[in-house]
Design a protein around this motif. Structure first.
Motif, mmCIF file in Angstrom:
data_model
loop_
_atom_site.group_PDB
_atom_site.id
_atom_site.type_symbol
_atom_site.label_atom_id
_atom_site.label_comp_id
_atom_site.label_asym_id
_atom_site.label_seq_id
_atom_site.Cartn_x
_atom_site.Cartn_y
_atom_site.Cartn_z
ATOM 1 N N ASP A 1 0.825 -1.211 0.000
ATOM 2 C CA ASP A 1 0.000 0.000 0.000
ATOM 3 C C ASP A 1 0.857 1.259 0.000
ATOM 4 O O ASP A 1 0.535 2.241 -0.679
ATOM 5 C CB ASP A 1 -0.925 0.002 1.214
ATOM 6 C CG ASP A 1 -2.028 -1.041 1.125
ATOM 7 O OD1 ASP A 1 -2.243 -1.556 0.007
ATOM 8 O OD2 ASP A 1 -2.648 -1.350 2.157
ATOM 9 N N THR A 2 1.947 1.221 0.748
ATOM 10 C CA THR A 2 2.840 2.384 0.781
ATOM 11 C C THR A 2 3.438 2.648 -0.597
ATOM 12 O O THR A 2 3.446 3.783 -1.090
ATOM 13 C CB THR A 2 3.969 2.159 1.801
ATOM 14 O OG1 THR A 2 3.398 1.995 3.111
ATOM 15 C CG2 THR A 2 4.927 3.349 1.812
ATOM 16 N N GLY A 3 3.943 1.597 -1.233
ATOM 17 C CA GLY A 3 4.527 1.762 -2.559
ATOM 18 C C GLY A 3 3.511 2.218 -3.585
ATOM 19 O O GLY A 3 3.791 3.097 -4.410
ATOM 20 N N ALA A 4 2.310 1.658 -3.540
ATOM 21 C CA ALA A 4 1.277 2.044 -4.498
ATOM 22 C C ALA A 4 0.849 3.492 -4.291
ATOM 23 O O ALA A 4 0.577 4.214 -5.260
ATOM 24 C CB ALA A 4 0.072 1.108 -4.366
ATOM 25 N N ALA B 1 0.991 6.306 -7.145
ATOM 26 C CA ALA B 1 -0.275 6.916 -7.550
ATOM 27 C C ALA B 1 -0.226 8.432 -7.442
ATOM 28 O O ALA B 1 -0.880 9.144 -8.214
ATOM 29 C CB ALA B 1 -1.413 6.362 -6.694
ATOM 30 N N ALA B 2 0.558 8.925 -6.506
ATOM 31 C CA ALA B 2 0.637 10.370 -6.280
ATOM 32 C C ALA B 2 1.594 11.073 -7.231
ATOM 33 O O ALA B 2 1.673 12.307 -7.221
ATOM 34 C CB ALA B 2 1.061 10.640 -4.829
ATOM 35 N N ASP B 3 2.313 10.313 -8.060
ATOM 36 C CA ASP B 3 3.325 10.918 -8.936
ATOM 37 C C ASP B 3 3.160 10.406 -10.369
ATOM 38 O O ASP B 3 3.866 9.501 -10.809
ATOM 39 C CB ASP B 3 4.719 10.578 -8.416
ATOM 40 C CG ASP B 3 5.822 11.318 -9.170
ATOM 41 O OD1 ASP B 3 5.484 12.128 -10.062
ATOM 42 O OD2 ASP B 3 7.010 11.094 -8.865
ATOM 43 N N PRO B 4 2.240 10.980 -11.151
ATOM 44 C CA PRO B 4 2.042 10.540 -12.539
ATOM 45 C C PRO B 4 3.310 10.629 -13.384
ATOM 46 O O PRO B 4 3.462 9.872 -14.351
ATOM 47 C CB PRO B 4 0.959 11.488 -13.060
ATOM 48 C CG PRO B 4 0.239 11.975 -11.834
ATOM 49 C CD PRO B 4 1.291 12.046 -10.763
ATOM 50 N N ALA B 5 4.209 11.526 -13.030
ATOM 51 C CA ALA B 5 5.443 11.659 -13.802
ATOM 52 C C ALA B 5 6.330 10.422 -13.698
ATOM 53 O O ALA B 5 7.251 10.246 -14.496
ATOM 54 C CB ALA B 5 6.215 12.897 -13.339
ATOM 55 N N ARG C 1 -5.563 5.024 -10.427
ATOM 56 C CA ARG C 1 -4.102 5.028 -10.344
ATOM 57 C C ARG C 1 -3.603 4.156 -9.197
ATOM 58 O O ARG C 1 -2.603 3.441 -9.355
ATOM 59 C CB ARG C 1 -3.580 6.467 -10.180
ATOM 60 C CG ARG C 1 -3.688 7.304 -11.448
ATOM 61 C CD ARG C 1 -2.905 8.621 -11.270
ATOM 62 N NE ARG C 1 -1.512 8.371 -10.911
ATOM 63 C CZ ARG C 1 -0.562 8.014 -11.760
ATOM 64 N NH1 ARG C 1 -0.861 7.838 -13.038
ATOM 65 N NH2 ARG C 1 0.674 7.803 -11.353
ATOM 66 N N PHE C 2 -4.266 4.177 -8.075
ATOM 67 C CA PHE C 2 -3.802 3.356 -6.955
ATOM 68 C C PHE C 2 -3.894 1.870 -7.302
ATOM 69 O O PHE C 2 -2.965 1.096 -7.037
ATOM 70 C CB PHE C 2 -4.617 3.652 -5.691
ATOM 71 C CG PHE C 2 -4.180 2.862 -4.489
ATOM 72 C CD1 PHE C 2 -3.084 3.255 -3.736
ATOM 73 C CD2 PHE C 2 -4.853 1.701 -4.127
ATOM 74 C CE1 PHE C 2 -2.664 2.512 -2.628
ATOM 75 C CE2 PHE C 2 -4.452 0.951 -3.033
ATOM 76 C CZ PHE C 2 -3.357 1.365 -2.277
ATOM 77 N N SER C 3 -4.996 1.464 -7.929
ATOM 78 C CA SER C 3 -5.153 0.063 -8.318
ATOM 79 C C SER C 3 -4.124 -0.331 -9.369
ATOM 80 O O SER C 3 -3.554 -1.439 -9.326
ATOM 81 C CB SER C 3 -6.561 -0.182 -8.856
ATOM 82 O OG SER C 3 -7.533 0.052 -7.854
ATOM 83 N N GLN C 4 -3.880 0.558 -10.335
ATOM 84 C CA GLN C 4 -2.873 0.271 -11.352
ATOM 85 C C GLN C 4 -1.490 0.107 -10.729
ATOM 86 O O GLN C 4 -0.737 -0.808 -11.098
ATOM 87 C CB GLN C 4 -2.839 1.396 -12.382
ATOM 88 C CG GLN C 4 -4.043 1.441 -13.303
ATOM 89 C CD GLN C 4 -3.967 2.602 -14.274
ATOM 90 O OE1 GLN C 4 -3.391 3.646 -13.964
ATOM 91 N NE2 GLN C 4 -4.541 2.433 -15.459
ATOM 92 N N SER C 5 -1.170 0.960 -9.783
ATOM 93 C CA SER C 5 0.142 0.886 -9.128
ATOM 94 C C SER C 5 0.263 -0.392 -8.305
ATOM 95 O O SER C 5 1.320 -1.039 -8.288
ATOM 96 C CB SER C 5 0.342 2.111 -8.238
ATOM 97 O OG SER C 5 0.301 3.302 -8.995
#
Length: 379
Positions: free
Chosen positions: A35-38, A42-46, A123-127
């Motif tokens: 969860d931490t890594g995702a 998720a918070a950094d699209p770049a 994004r969180f699910s993708q990560s």
């Protein structure tokens, strides 16, 4: 100004985001680390492009450890979910564009990769999906390499023959009549035997370009022991050898290219026919008031594999005249040598869970219906 690591005016670089996410998630099997890594990703699209690039690196590392595209997809399907399969396929396709040519079988595996889904997740699910997949890729063990050796390209006649074999087996799988399936499978096996001998004679005239190869064929749960026995029987009847890797759910089949194709085709078809026959047998048992269990299916497939193996072996012995034996012995020696180099240590195993008499009887009957008839001797 640093590039790739560190910070620029307090903003974490994309490479650093990915590294921090990997430290949190890939080397820690807990959900908290995941969860931490995702959350970081998720918070950094770049960081998306860097995340994909690193995924391609994991794929390339898998090839270096002996894996092939179909192996990776098969394992991901067993261990994870559909979204992971689609991501793995996308990474494999992307990496293939920068990879070296790896032969016909590899190219076919790339063609068979599943298509991307129409809808995307948040994004969180993708990560999370990416990190779960990368965890799996990071831990792949080394496999015996299956690098394709230079061999004679299949000519038009061989391509037509394989096309006829595929068509016959497809009809055998589709029909609801056991006698028709038996006749179609028998004709397919006859064509396979003729194709194999033709290839052997051709190789005897020009042996240099041809050498034994190897492929991996999935042996998926449930009832994987019985399926491995069936594949071993099909391999032996077609001048190949099979070694089962139970933990990773596949068998490695070693043989000459024409025979490898025959094994793949016939094993897949017989497995489909066995499943159809087992479903019918279970329905009949339930209609008689008897509740069937997992042991019925395990016993059914075990009996089917053994009986089909006996009949395939008998047919194989009757196929070849004495004048062809030296050619086939030479090829068998080459196949055995390749297998022993790949697998210097192997063990044997016994079938477990075969305890249902009705299942065994019905499986043997189904194998009798699917038997491969003999044909005129070759040579």
């Amino acid at each position: 100004m640093s590039v790739g690591h560190g910070t620029i005016e307090g903003v974490t670089s994309t490479a650093s985001t990915v590294e921090r996410a990997f430290r949190a998630a890939l080397y820690d099997d807990t959900d908290t680390g995941l969860d931490t890594g995702a959350s970081l990703l998720a918070a950094d699209p770049a960081a998306d492009a860097e995340l994909v690039r690193r995924g391609e690196e994991f794929v390339a590392a898998a090839w270096q450890r002996g894996w092939q595209p179909a192996d990776v997809v098969r394992l991901v399907r067993r261990e994870l979910g559909d979204e992971h399969i689609h991501l793995a396929a996308a990474l494999i396709r992307a990496q293939a564009g920068r990879d070296r040519p790896r032969g016909r079988r590899w190219t076919a595996q790339l063609t068979d990769l599943p298509a991307a889904p129409a809808r995307e997740a948040d994004r969180f699910s993708q990560s999370t999906t990416a990190l779960e997949l990368y965890r799996l890729l990071l831990r792949l063990p080394a496999l015996e390499p299956l690098e394709e050796e230079p061999r004679r390209a299949a000519g038009p006649a061989a391509s037509r023959m394989l096309g006829r074999i595929r068509a016959l087996l497809a009809k055998a799988e589709a029909t609801g009549y056991p006698q028709e399936a038996e006749a179609l499978s028998a004709k397919a096996q006859e064509l396979m035997a003729r194709h194999s001998v033709d290839e052997a004679l051709l190789a005897a005239e020009a042996p240099a370009p041809d050498a034994p190869g190897a492929c991996r064929i999935g042996v998926e749960p449930p009832y994987e022991q019985a399926k491995a026995v069936l594949l071993d029987a099909v391999a032996g009847a077609n001048h190949c050898r099979a070694v089962w890797n139970e933990p990773l759910a596949f068998s490695t089949v070693v043989g000459f290219e024409a025979d490898l194709e025959a094994v793949e085709l016939l094993y897949t078809s017989l497995l489909v026919q066995a499943t159809h026959a087992m479903t019918r047998a279970e329905a009949e048992q339930r209609a008689g008031g008897r509740k069937r269990t997992k042991t019925f299916r395990q016993s059914f497939l075990a009996a089917y594999a053994h009986r089909v193996g006996d009949r395939l072996a008998a047919v194989a012995e009757a196929q070849v005249g004495q004048d062809l034996l030296p050619v086939l012995v030479t090829r068998e020696t080459a196949v055995t040598g390749r297998l022993e180099r790949m697998f210097p240590e192997t063990t044997t195993t016994r079938l477990r869970g075969v305890s249902d008499a009705a299942g065994w009887t019905e499986g043997a009957r189904a194998a009798d219906r699917a038997q491969v008839r003999s044909r005129p001797r070759l040579g």
